[in-house]
Design a protein around this motif. Sequence first.
Motif, PDB file in Angstrom:
ATOM      1  N   LEU A  27       0.516   3.337  -6.885  1.00 56.03           N
ATOM      2  CA  LEU A  27       0.440   2.395  -5.772  1.00 56.03           C
ATOM      3  C   LEU A  27      -0.849   1.583  -5.848  1.00 56.03           C
ATOM      4  CD1 LEU A  27       1.938   1.579  -3.162  1.00 56.03           C
ATOM      5  CD2 LEU A  27       0.429   3.136  -1.953  1.00 56.03           C
ATOM      6  N   ALA A  28      -1.927   2.259  -6.218  1.00 55.89           N
ATOM      7  CA  ALA A  28      -3.218   1.586  -6.296  1.00 55.89           C
ATOM      8  C   ALA A  28      -3.212   0.485  -7.340  1.00 55.89           C
ATOM      9  CB  ALA A  28      -4.317   2.598  -6.589  1.00 55.89           C
ATOM     10  N   GLY A  29      -2.289   0.587  -8.307  1.00 55.86           N
ATOM     11  CA  GLY A  29      -2.186  -0.441  -9.336  1.00 55.86           C
ATOM     12  C   GLY A  29      -1.510  -1.705  -8.831  1.00 55.86           C
ATOM     13  N   LYS A  30      -0.904  -1.627  -7.664  1.00 52.91           N
ATOM     14  CA  LYS A  30      -0.195  -2.791  -7.129  1.00 52.91           C
ATOM     15  C   LYS A  30      -1.115  -3.550  -6.174  1.00 52.91           C
ATOM     16  CE  LYS A  30       4.433  -0.853  -7.429  1.00 52.91           C
ATOM     17  NZ  LYS A  30       5.331  -1.956  -7.796  1.00 52.91           N
ATOM     18  N   LYS A  31      -1.544  -4.722  -6.614  1.00 49.63           N
ATOM     19  CA  LYS A  31      -2.553  -5.458  -5.844  1.00 49.63           C
ATOM     20  C   LYS A  31      -2.030  -5.867  -4.472  1.00 49.63           C
ATOM     21  CE  LYS A  31      -5.347  -7.402  -9.563  1.00 49.63           C
ATOM     22  NZ  LYS A  31      -4.419  -7.571 -10.705  1.00 49.63           N
ATOM     23  N   LEU A  32      -0.779  -6.375  -4.437  1.00 50.46           N
ATOM     24  CA  LEU A  32      -0.216  -6.833  -3.166  1.00 50.46           C
ATOM     25  C   LEU A  32      -0.168  -5.700  -2.147  1.00 50.46           C
ATOM     26  CD1 LEU A  32       2.791  -9.211  -3.834  1.00 50.46           C
ATOM     27  CD2 LEU A  32       0.882  -9.570  -2.273  1.00 50.46           C
ATOM     28  N   ALA A  33       0.226  -4.515  -2.632  1.00 43.89           N
ATOM     29  CA  ALA A  33       0.325  -3.368  -1.727  1.00 43.89           C
ATOM     30  C   ALA A  33      -1.056  -3.005  -1.197  1.00 43.89           C
ATOM     31  CB  ALA A  33       0.956  -2.187  -2.448  1.00 43.89           C
ATOM     32  N   LEU A  34      -2.075  -3.121  -2.043  1.00 45.83           N
ATOM     33  CA  LEU A  34      -3.431  -2.795  -1.605  1.00 45.83           C
ATOM     34  C   LEU A  34      -3.915  -3.770  -0.555  1.00 45.83           C
ATOM     35  CD1 LEU A  34      -5.394  -1.636  -4.745  1.00 45.83           C
ATOM     36  CD2 LEU A  34      -4.485  -0.306  -2.843  1.00 45.83           C
ATOM     37  N   ILE A  35      -3.607  -5.072  -0.776  1.00 42.83           N
ATOM     38  CA  ILE A  35      -3.989  -6.075   0.226  1.00 42.83           C
ATOM     39  C   ILE A  35      -3.278  -5.764   1.542  1.00 42.83           C
ATOM     40  CG2 ILE A  35      -3.905  -8.534   0.802  1.00 42.83           C
ATOM     41  CD1 ILE A  35      -4.043  -9.089  -2.235  1.00 42.83           C
ATOM     42  N   ALA A  36      -1.993  -5.376   1.431  1.00 39.73           N
ATOM     43  CA  ALA A  36      -1.227  -5.044   2.629  1.00 39.73           C
ATOM     44  C   ALA A  36      -1.870  -3.878   3.372  1.00 39.73           C
ATOM     45  CB  ALA A  36       0.219  -4.717   2.264  1.00 39.73           C
ATOM     46  N   VAL A  37      -2.261  -2.835   2.631  1.00 36.91           N
ATOM     47  CA  VAL A  37      -2.897  -1.669   3.260  1.00 36.91           C
ATOM     48  C   VAL A  37      -4.199  -2.086   3.932  1.00 36.91           C
ATOM     49  CG1 VAL A  37      -4.019   0.535   2.808  1.00 36.91           C
ATOM     50  CG2 VAL A  37      -1.833   0.014   1.732  1.00 36.91           C
ATOM     51  N   ALA A  38      -4.978  -2.914   3.247  1.00 41.24           N
ATOM     52  CA  ALA A  38      -6.251  -3.364   3.816  1.00 41.24           C
ATOM     53  C   ALA A  38      -6.011  -4.128   5.115  1.00 41.24           C
ATOM     54  CB  ALA A  38      -6.991  -4.250   2.814  1.00 41.24           C
ATOM     55  N   TYR A  39      -5.017  -5.007   5.117  1.00 36.88           N
ATOM     56  CA  TYR A  39      -4.724  -5.776   6.324  1.00 36.88           C
ATOM     57  C   TYR A  39      -4.293  -4.856   7.467  1.00 36.88           C
ATOM     58  CZ  TYR A  39      -2.852  -9.122   9.598  1.00 36.88           C
ATOM     59  OH  TYR A  39      -2.607  -9.841  10.739  1.00 36.88           O
ATOM     60  N   LEU A  40      -3.434  -3.884   7.129  1.00 36.74           N
ATOM     61  CA  LEU A  40      -2.946  -2.973   8.164  1.00 36.74           C
ATOM     62  C   LEU A  40      -4.092  -2.160   8.764  1.00 36.74           C
ATOM     63  CD1 LEU A  40       0.399  -1.743   6.588  1.00 36.74           C
ATOM     64  CD2 LEU A  40       0.110  -3.204   8.586  1.00 36.74           C
ATOM     65  N   LEU A  41      -5.010  -1.701   7.898  1.00 41.38           N
ATOM     66  CA  LEU A  41      -6.165  -0.947   8.398  1.00 41.38           C
ATOM     67  C   LEU A  41      -6.988  -1.810   9.343  1.00 41.38           C
ATOM     68  CD1 LEU A  41      -7.343   0.992   5.212  1.00 41.38           C
ATOM     69  CD2 LEU A  41      -6.258   1.928   7.273  1.00 41.38           C
ATOM     70  N   LEU A  42      -7.211  -3.069   8.942  1.00 45.32           N
ATOM     71  CA  LEU A  42      -7.969  -3.999   9.773  1.00 45.32           C
ATOM     72  C   LEU A  42      -7.269  -4.193  11.119  1.00 45.32           C
ATOM     73  CD1 LEU A  42     -10.292  -6.186   9.868  1.00 45.32           C
ATOM     74  CD2 LEU A  42      -8.531  -7.819   9.216  1.00 45.32           C
ATOM     75  N   PHE A  43      -5.945  -4.420  11.052  1.00 47.22           N
ATOM     76  CA  PHE A  43      -5.159  -4.663  12.264  1.00 47.22           C
ATOM     77  C   PHE A  43      -5.262  -3.468  13.219  1.00 47.22           C
ATOM     78  CE2 PHE A  43      -1.424  -5.083  14.913  1.00 47.22           C
ATOM     79  CZ  PHE A  43      -1.208  -6.455  15.017  1.00 47.22           C
ATOM     80  N   TYR A  44      -5.104  -2.263  12.669  1.00 45.79           N
ATOM     81  CA  TYR A  44      -5.155  -1.073  13.519  1.00 45.79           C
ATOM     82  C   TYR A  44      -6.560  -0.854  14.073  1.00 45.79           C
ATOM     83  CZ  TYR A  44      -0.352   0.348  12.999  1.00 45.79           C
ATOM     84  OH  TYR A  44       1.002   0.380  13.095  1.00 45.79           O
TER      85      TYR A  44
END
Lengths: 325, 316
Positions: A27-44
Amino acid sequence: MAVAESSAILAAPEANTRPRWAALRVLAGKKLALIAVAYLLLFYAVGLAAPLVAPYDPNDQNLRVGETRQGPSADHWLGTDALGRDLLSRVIYSARTTVLFTVVVVVTGGFFLGLGLGLLAGYRGGWVDTAIMRVGEVLGGLPTLILILAITAAFRTRITDLAYWFEDHTWVSFAEAKTFLKFTIIAGATVPFAWVGSARIVRSQALAIRELAYVTAAEAMGASTWRVIVRHILPGVMPLFIVGLSSSMAGMAGAEVSLSYLGLGIDPPAASFGSLISEAGFIRTFQQYPHLLLGAATPVVLFFYAWNLLGDALVDVLEPRLNLR
Amino acid sequence: MGPGLAGYTIRRLLWAIPVLFVISILVFWMLRLAPGDPAETILGNRFDEEQANVLRRKYGYDQPVAVQYGKYIWNLAHLDLGVSVKYRDFSVTEVILPKLWVSSRLGVLALVISFGLGIPVGVYAALARGTFLDPLTISSWLLLDAIPPYVLIPLVQWALVLKLKLFGLGWEGFLSPNMILPVLVMGLPGVAGVARLMRASVIGVLSEDYIRTARAKGLKEQTIIVSHITRNALLPMVTVIGLSLPGVAAGALFVETLFGIPGIGQLSLEAVQLPDFDVVLALILFGSASFVLANVLIDVMYAFIDPRIRVGGARG
């Protein structure tokens, strides 16, 4: 203890027990997924810390000429709405509503009902399984949106009465009580339909895992049902459960936004993306003040998008054929 | 269809009857026990207790819920779904049918777009797996899917109707150019879901032996993609199409409301807010029944498509 440790060796390949850390690495190899996780963390984070982060009180009105419907500026990053309230602060408080709603629905509908009933049905089998899955079949067959609408609309008048009661008999104000009750009703109307999908996924995994040698070994050693479920079945079930959950998160959060948009969810002055969008979404309003709709809709659209991207990436990493027969 | 499958289909249909009964009881109780009654809705501001009692007696709302339910089921068995509160001169059937005709055509056209585009997009993404084009394709369509209709519609109405003047707005009957935009707004967001599933299905097929055989015997790549990969990968899509059908009948609440299309979605919102009891009940029961029927239909469709299911039975 020895049983739990030997489980990795005895695990059969067909019952998705690939080590979770390996999956995380993919999963960490997928850049889009990482950006998504970062955004979700920020949102929460922003949603949870709303009172600390918001630059203004989201309900502070300023009706003086020139103060309403301002465009973005240094003082008001997203401008102000029709009542001169700071839009960024209202967006941040809307994020808080979304965050609370998803947490409540995930804990009750996802973990408590979806995971709990799915494990019980899959591991116990027999009449317990039949009963749970039949109830799921009935609920799954209902047209969800119109039913949620009907439930929330039916309780609308009763909520006002109850909120007045709270104001008269407790220290809670009318507005607070109303928001709390509305929140309870829309969550209560969403949860009964939210668990069926994840319970199905969990059940089918639990069915496969309970036949594995390490589960039989644990049972033979006299482990209690609770212990077998928590220590031996649960770890194998979790990956797919999380995939299913993250794929359905946008839909769950969307229920609150849609209901609030229709005026059946969280009402103003309490902030919700739904009511912000409905205030800004009239085409004439949008023509003159596009920042109101764009400012309110972008954060929540990205929130849905991030969950969808994450769900998609997780499906790809853990189980590409999950959604197929 | 083999005899075994016919039996299975009949069993499934019979099992649907108790399920629908349970749903009807649940929904009926919920709606009847909710505060407010049709008499209040009809009278509105002109409410007075005496007139309300007359109306309650007329429509039977003064009787116990169980008696009301019994009467409802008795009438339902005679295809009488009750009377609409809002359109008081019309029966529920008369209110629903014309709107169902509008919604189902809208829904079918939207499905044609979602699947017509989603299937090739999914095949393309699967074949591009490992390159940046695969995630790029899927994630761009996912973005469209993440925009709720009530955000997307004002944006496209502003850009395409007010600015570029490409389309008109307003209801001018179903067969009018004004319907192009609603169909697109309804169909295009669905591409992502179809493409995702099709992609997964194609990836599954790619590792099958017969694909390697086809390559080994030197078939043209185009032939392999169309008649080996796509054809076999389409099979699981039957479930997806089948499960989309109840949604077609349920109408599109936001698209219909925001484009002023008189369909089931618009009716649902209107009926729920009044509330128009018999209409709401009929819409929910209709939705549940179409879901159950769609599931049976999926099983039958599999029998027609996959010859292996038919083996041993009569010609399908």
